[in-house]
Design a protein around this motif. Structure first.
Motif, short mmCIF file in Angstrom:
data_model
loop_
_atom_site.label_atom_id
_atom_site.label_comp_id
_atom_site.label_asym_id
_atom_site.label_seq_id
_atom_site.Cartn_x
_atom_site.Cartn_y
_atom_site.Cartn_z
N UNK A 67 -12.90 7.39 -54.07
CA UNK A 67 -12.39 8.74 -54.28
C UNK A 67 -13.32 9.79 -53.71
N UNK A 68 -14.63 9.53 -53.76
CA UNK A 68 -15.57 10.46 -53.14
C UNK A 68 -15.55 10.34 -51.63
N UNK A 69 -15.40 9.11 -51.14
CA UNK A 69 -15.33 8.89 -49.69
C UNK A 69 -14.16 9.66 -49.09
N UNK A 70 -13.07 9.71 -49.83
CA UNK A 70 -11.84 10.33 -49.33
C UNK A 70 -11.69 11.77 -49.77
N UNK B 171 -19.83 16.40 -45.25
CA UNK B 171 -20.72 17.56 -45.28
C UNK B 171 -21.66 17.57 -46.48
N UNK B 172 -21.52 16.57 -47.37
CA UNK B 172 -22.34 16.52 -48.57
C UNK B 172 -23.35 15.39 -48.50
N UNK B 173 -24.60 15.68 -48.85
CA UNK B 173 -25.65 14.67 -48.98
C UNK B 173 -26.00 14.57 -50.45
N UNK B 174 -26.01 13.34 -50.99
CA UNK B 174 -26.22 13.19 -52.43
C UNK B 174 -27.30 12.15 -52.73
N UNK C 98 -27.74 18.18 -61.40
CA UNK C 98 -26.61 18.49 -62.27
C UNK C 98 -26.02 17.21 -62.84
N UNK C 99 -25.73 17.24 -64.13
CA UNK C 99 -25.10 16.10 -64.78
C UNK C 99 -23.65 16.00 -64.35
N UNK C 100 -23.22 14.82 -63.96
CA UNK C 100 -21.87 14.61 -63.46
C UNK C 100 -20.86 14.78 -64.60
N UNK C 101 -19.77 15.46 -64.27
CA UNK C 101 -18.65 15.59 -65.20
C UNK C 101 -17.59 14.56 -64.83
N UNK D 175 -20.70 21.95 -55.40
CA UNK D 175 -19.59 21.01 -55.47
C UNK D 175 -20.15 19.59 -55.39
N UNK D 176 -19.29 18.60 -55.62
CA UNK D 176 -19.72 17.21 -55.54
C UNK D 176 -20.29 16.66 -56.83
#
Length: 305
Positions: free
Chosen positions: A33-36, A47-50, A161-164, A195-196
């Motif tokens: 879901x994150x990949x897409x 565009x996001x580095x995590x 940030x703690x993931x929701x 975001x993310x």
């Protein structure tokens, strides 16, 4: 805050030797879901580095199995406020003199002698000026390619940030990213970089907290007699997926950690780590992080071979 990461002994070695933490591009992680991820129809994961961690102090059998080679790796613990302060400070200026110094130090001189300077822009929330962290600068006159930069992260209390955990990621960030579709098939954005940080409830066992950085293309342009390499908010016009300074696809970026980060390091050897691997871990800590703490896992597991 203490944060934890399950990984292999080889990755521990790289962290200790290089004193860096790897940020993977969001479309390279294990969550489809994150990949897409799309925001207002635009594929945003590239565009996001995590950098992903857990805040669960208890050892996690699922995470030992998924991320540390079936419990044969390690769990590393670090202190979030002693991890990326130097990186954050490199993108901030609190006086006019600091702005001049950092913009000058980050300038790029093309082969034709043209000097390209970093752009500083004021924060709307704090009395400071932000400077992008440039992976590479763009070219100017003639324009050969755009640059690539990491946008300044939030201060550390927001950067981590703690993931929701939510039911679905569909349209989850659409109210934070406003898209303008241009007639030349490009798109401009007005956005909040925070975001993310949401995942589906299926992943709630991770108790995750993460650092998220946004990649941005930059484009040199004239400003007050200088050539400034400014962030370009048109995401689809230049070189995607992003490429690094050597022309390779940029799938990750390694961020240098603070000088005292390893003073807060704790390493737990996995439940199935053998004595030889434990000696390797201890030798690595003795060489690169002598103040770190080491202990064996308190769990017992037996994963299929």
């Amino acid at each position: 805050m203490r944060i934890h990461h399950y990984t292999s002994i080889d990755t521990l070695k790289l962290i200790l030797q290089n004193r860096t933490i790897r940020f993977n591009r969001s479309d390279q992680v294990d969550d489809p879901d994150e990949i897409e991820l799309k925001i207002n129809g635009i594929a945003f994961a590239k565009y996001l580095l995590i950098s992903c961690w857990t805040i669960d102090e208890r050892e996690s059998i699922p995470q030992w199995g998924l991320y540390s080679g079936k419990s044969k790796g390690v769990r590393i613990t670090l202190e979030s406020n002693h991890l990326f302060q130097n990186f954050i400070n490199s993108t901030r200026c609190y006086t006019h003199e600091q702005v001049i110094e950092k913009v000058w130090n980050k300038r790029y001189i093309q082969s034709n002698g043209i000097e390209i300077f970093a752009q500083g822009f004021p924060s709307t929330q704090k009395d400071c000026t932000y400077i992008p962290y440039y992976i590479r600068h763009g070219e100017y006159n003639p324009r050969l390619r755009s640059g690539l930069a990491i946008m300044p992260p939030q201060p550390n209390d927001n950067f981590l940030t703690i993931v929701e955990y939510v039911d679905t990621l569909n349209n989850i960030y659409d109210d934070q990213i406003k898209v303008k579709h241009n007639t030349d098939n490009t798109h401009n954005f007005r956005f909040n970089t925070h975001i993310g940080y949401k995942k589906k409830k299926d992943w709630s066992f991770q108790n995750e907290a993460r650092f998220v950085l946004m990649l941005m293309h930059t484009l040199p342009q004239k400003w007050n007699g200088l050539i400034i390499d400014a962030p370009n908010y048109c995401f689809t016009e230049y070189e995607f997926p992003p490429i690094d300074s050597e022309g390779n696809e940029l799938k990750y970026y390694d961020i240098e950690i603070d000088e005292d980060a390893f003073d807060y390091l704790e390493v737990i050897a996995g439940p199935e780590t053998d004595d030889n691997d434990k000696r390797i871990i201890k030798d690595l800590l003795s060489k690169f992080a002598p103040n770190a703490q080491f202990r064996n896992s308190s769990l017992r597991t037996k994963f299929n071979k």
